[in-house]
Design a protein around this motif. Structure first.
Motif, PDB file in Angstrom:
ATOM      1  N   THR A   1       0.816  -1.219   0.000  1.00 14.53           N
ATOM      2  CA  THR A   1       0.000   0.000   0.000  1.00 14.53           C
ATOM      3  C   THR A   1       0.845   1.264   0.000  1.00 14.53           C
ATOM      4  OG1 THR A   1      -0.226  -0.093   2.407  1.00 14.53           O
ATOM      5  CG2 THR A   1      -1.970  -1.131   1.100  1.00 14.53           C
TER       6      THR A   1
ATOM      7  N   VAL B   1      -7.746  -4.247   1.161  1.00 14.00           N
ATOM      8  CA  VAL B   1      -6.778  -3.155   1.075  1.00 14.00           C
ATOM      9  C   VAL B   1      -6.608  -2.485   2.438  1.00 14.00           C
ATOM     10  CG1 VAL B   1      -6.252  -0.919   0.000  1.00 14.00           C
ATOM     11  CG2 VAL B   1      -7.069  -2.821  -1.402  1.00 14.00           C
TER      12      VAL B   1
ATOM     13  N   ARG C   1      -3.887   3.410  -4.015  1.00 12.15           N
ATOM     14  CA  ARG C   1      -5.050   2.668  -3.514  1.00 12.15           C
ATOM     15  C   ARG C   1      -6.017   2.305  -4.644  1.00 12.15           C
ATOM     16  NH1 ARG C   1      -7.645   1.499   1.276  1.00 12.15           N
ATOM     17  NH2 ARG C   1      -9.909   1.413   1.160  1.00 12.15           N
TER      18      ARG C   1
END
Length: 69
Positions: free
Chosen positions: A9, A61, A14
């Motif tokens: 990340t 995520v 994103r």
């Protein structure tokens, strides 16, 4: 077999991660340079499209982001 996800990340945007996790086959087929480079680097090993919905992908995520901290 594939890249280490720890810190992914911080290396990828994103929006790209969300799309790649949800529809990796479409991202690769579109000629995305990151997906293409990963495919070449990992000997054409493909990330499977497992049919996740948007909420599930966002949760993945978010989990990856938490692990990076």
């Amino acid at each position: 077999m594939g890249p280490d996800l720890l810190g992914v990340t911080t290396r990828r945007e994103r929006a790209w991660l969300l799309r790649y996790i949800q529809v990796p086959d479409q991202v690769l087929a579109s000629g995305d340079p990151i997906a293409s480079a990963l495919s070449e680097k990992y000997q054409k090993t493909r990330m499977p499209n497992v049919g996740l919905g948007g909420a599930d992908v966002a949760a993945i995520v978010s989990y990856l982001e938490a692990q990076a901290k």
